[in-house]
Design a protein around this motif. Structure first.
Motif, short mmCIF file in Angstrom:
data_model
loop_
_atom_site.label_atom_id
_atom_site.label_comp_id
_atom_site.label_asym_id
_atom_site.label_seq_id
_atom_site.Cartn_x
_atom_site.Cartn_y
_atom_site.Cartn_z
N SER A 1 -2.61 13.29 -2.96
CA SER A 1 -1.82 14.09 -2.21
C SER A 1 -1.03 13.53 -1.17
O SER A 1 -1.04 12.20 -1.19
CB SER A 1 -2.69 14.92 -1.25
OG SER A 1 -3.10 14.21 -0.37
N TRP A 2 0.13 14.01 -0.87
CA TRP A 2 1.05 13.37 -0.16
C TRP A 2 0.76 12.82 1.27
O TRP A 2 1.29 12.19 1.70
CB TRP A 2 2.54 14.39 0.03
CG TRP A 2 1.81 15.56 0.76
CD1 TRP A 2 1.47 16.82 0.47
CD2 TRP A 2 1.88 15.85 2.05
NE1 TRP A 2 1.13 17.83 1.13
CE2 TRP A 2 1.51 17.11 2.32
CE3 TRP A 2 2.20 15.03 3.41
CZ2 TRP A 2 1.23 17.84 3.59
CZ3 TRP A 2 1.99 15.66 4.71
CH2 TRP A 2 1.57 17.05 4.71
N HIS A 3 -0.53 13.42 1.79
CA HIS A 3 -1.28 13.02 2.90
C HIS A 3 -1.32 11.36 3.25
O HIS A 3 -1.01 10.83 4.13
CB HIS A 3 -2.37 13.56 3.37
CG HIS A 3 -2.18 15.10 3.23
ND1 HIS A 3 -2.40 15.94 2.12
CD2 HIS A 3 -1.89 16.11 4.28
CE1 HIS A 3 -2.26 17.32 2.54
NE2 HIS A 3 -2.05 17.34 3.82
N ILE A 4 -1.59 10.75 2.03
CA ILE A 4 -2.13 9.41 2.07
C ILE A 4 -0.81 8.52 2.33
O ILE A 4 -0.76 7.67 3.36
CB ILE A 4 -2.90 8.97 1.01
CG1 ILE A 4 -4.24 9.54 0.96
CG2 ILE A 4 -3.09 7.47 1.14
CD1 ILE A 4 -4.98 9.45 -0.24
N PRO A 5 0.22 8.62 1.56
CA PRO A 5 1.40 7.83 1.70
C PRO A 5 1.98 8.28 3.05
O PRO A 5 2.66 7.16 3.61
CB PRO A 5 2.47 8.20 0.65
CG PRO A 5 1.89 9.36 0.03
CD PRO A 5 0.50 9.43 0.20
N LEU B 1 2.98 5.54 6.07
CA LEU B 1 4.26 5.42 6.54
C LEU B 1 4.21 5.60 8.11
O LEU B 1 4.93 4.91 8.88
CB LEU B 1 5.35 6.49 6.05
CG LEU B 1 6.67 6.60 6.41
CD1 LEU B 1 7.39 5.16 6.20
CD2 LEU B 1 7.62 7.66 5.98
N ALA B 2 3.44 6.52 8.55
CA ALA B 2 3.38 6.95 10.01
C ALA B 2 2.98 5.45 10.70
O ALA B 2 3.06 4.98 11.77
CB ALA B 2 2.36 8.07 10.35
N LEU C 1 0.85 -0.99 0.11
CA LEU C 1 0.00 0.12 0.01
C LEU C 1 0.86 1.39 -0.08
O LEU C 1 0.51 2.31 -0.61
CB LEU C 1 -0.75 -0.04 1.24
CG LEU C 1 -1.97 1.20 1.31
CD1 LEU C 1 -3.12 1.26 0.04
CD2 LEU C 1 -2.63 1.24 2.57
N LEU C 2 2.10 1.07 0.72
CA LEU C 2 2.90 2.35 0.84
C LEU C 2 3.50 2.64 -0.42
O LEU C 2 3.73 3.69 -0.95
CB LEU C 2 4.03 2.21 1.96
CG LEU C 2 4.84 3.18 1.88
CD1 LEU C 2 4.39 4.42 2.56
CD2 LEU C 2 6.06 2.94 3.05
N VAL C 3 3.85 1.40 -1.31
CA VAL C 3 4.47 1.52 -2.81
C VAL C 3 3.50 2.06 -3.50
O VAL C 3 3.68 3.08 -4.17
CB VAL C 3 5.11 0.44 -3.20
CG1 VAL C 3 5.34 0.43 -4.61
CG2 VAL C 3 5.98 -0.14 -2.21
N ILE D 1 3.54 5.84 -5.52
CA ILE D 1 3.42 5.93 -7.12
C ILE D 1 2.47 6.94 -7.48
O ILE D 1 2.67 7.81 -8.27
CB ILE D 1 3.26 4.57 -7.76
CG1 ILE D 1 4.74 3.65 -7.46
CG2 ILE D 1 3.20 4.71 -9.12
CD1 ILE D 1 4.49 2.39 -7.73
N LEU D 2 1.34 6.83 -6.83
CA LEU D 2 0.21 7.42 -7.27
C LEU D 2 0.47 9.20 -6.84
O LEU D 2 0.10 9.98 -7.49
CB LEU D 2 -1.04 7.10 -6.51
CG LEU D 2 -1.59 5.92 -6.91
CD1 LEU D 2 -2.84 5.39 -5.95
CD2 LEU D 2 -2.01 5.50 -8.47
#
Length: 204
Positions: free
Chosen positions: A182-186, A190-191, A168-170, A174-175
């Motif tokens: 947006s950058w919030h989801i990855p 990661l958190a 899911l992180l990968v 990529i998305l």
């Protein structure tokens, strides 16, 4: 708790390990003495039954060295020696001793005493107890497998979960690079991974 079986014999008629193994094969058991097993050694040694290794103590003793035998209702005049077989919690060891005892009866007319209870065992009684020892061992193995099964299942689930999270992180990274999300989801993924890792480390 240890238990003891005494096999009364004549020293002149004591069979070799090879003779005992050959006789035991006629009983239908896959049994063998390992190289360190010495019937005359106050140590005993390793033996195998159906591929399962075990250890038994063996003491070679003269009849007069035994405790008072007058209370035993058995004629022992024709015997000058004895093997004292000792085993503990391992039921395979108990089965091996019973098998050896049967072979001693067949080869040199040995008399077998279950010392702990002062009970004489004939050939039939010994043969009847061998399957009981083996079943006890199989029951113990099944219990161990049942204990291990939930742990193995938990580890498997944890591995699958980790694979999903990292995948899911990968995917979200990529998305994000393609500006689809947006950058919030990855960052959240990661958190989550970091928090999970900290929790697992603290549990160890």
């Amino acid at each position: 708790m240890s238990m003891t079986i005494i096999a009364f014999i004549n020293k002149a008629k004591i069979p070799s390990k090879l003779e005992l193994e050959a006789q035991i094969r006629t009983l239908g058991y896959n049994f063998k003495f390992n190289e360190n097993f010495n019937l005359f050694d106050e140590f005993g040694g390793d033996c195998e039954l159906n591929g399962q290794k075990t250890f038994i103590e063996v003491y070679f003793i003269k009849k007069e060295e035994l405790d008072d035998l007058s209370s035993l209702d058995e004629d022992l005049e024709s015997y000058d020696s004895a093997f004292s077989f000792i085993w503990g919690a391992d039921s395979i060891a108990g089965a091996c001793i019973s098998i050896i005892s049967v072979a001693l009866i067949d080869l040199c007319n040995s008399k077998i005493l279950f010392e702990d209870f002062e009970v004489w065992y004939d050939r039939e009684k010994l043969l009847n107890e061998i399957p009981m020892f083996l079943e006890e061992k199989n029951t113990s193995l099944r219990k161990v497998k049942k204990i291990k099964l939930p742990v193995d299942k938990k580890n498997k689930i944890e591995k699958i979960t980790n694979i999903i999270i990292w995948s899911l992180l990968v995917i979200t990274t990529i998305l994000m690079n393609r500006k689809i999300i947006s950058w919030h989801i990855p960052s959240l993924v990661l958190a989550f991974i970091l928090i999970k890792s900290i929790i697992e480390t603290n549990k160890k």
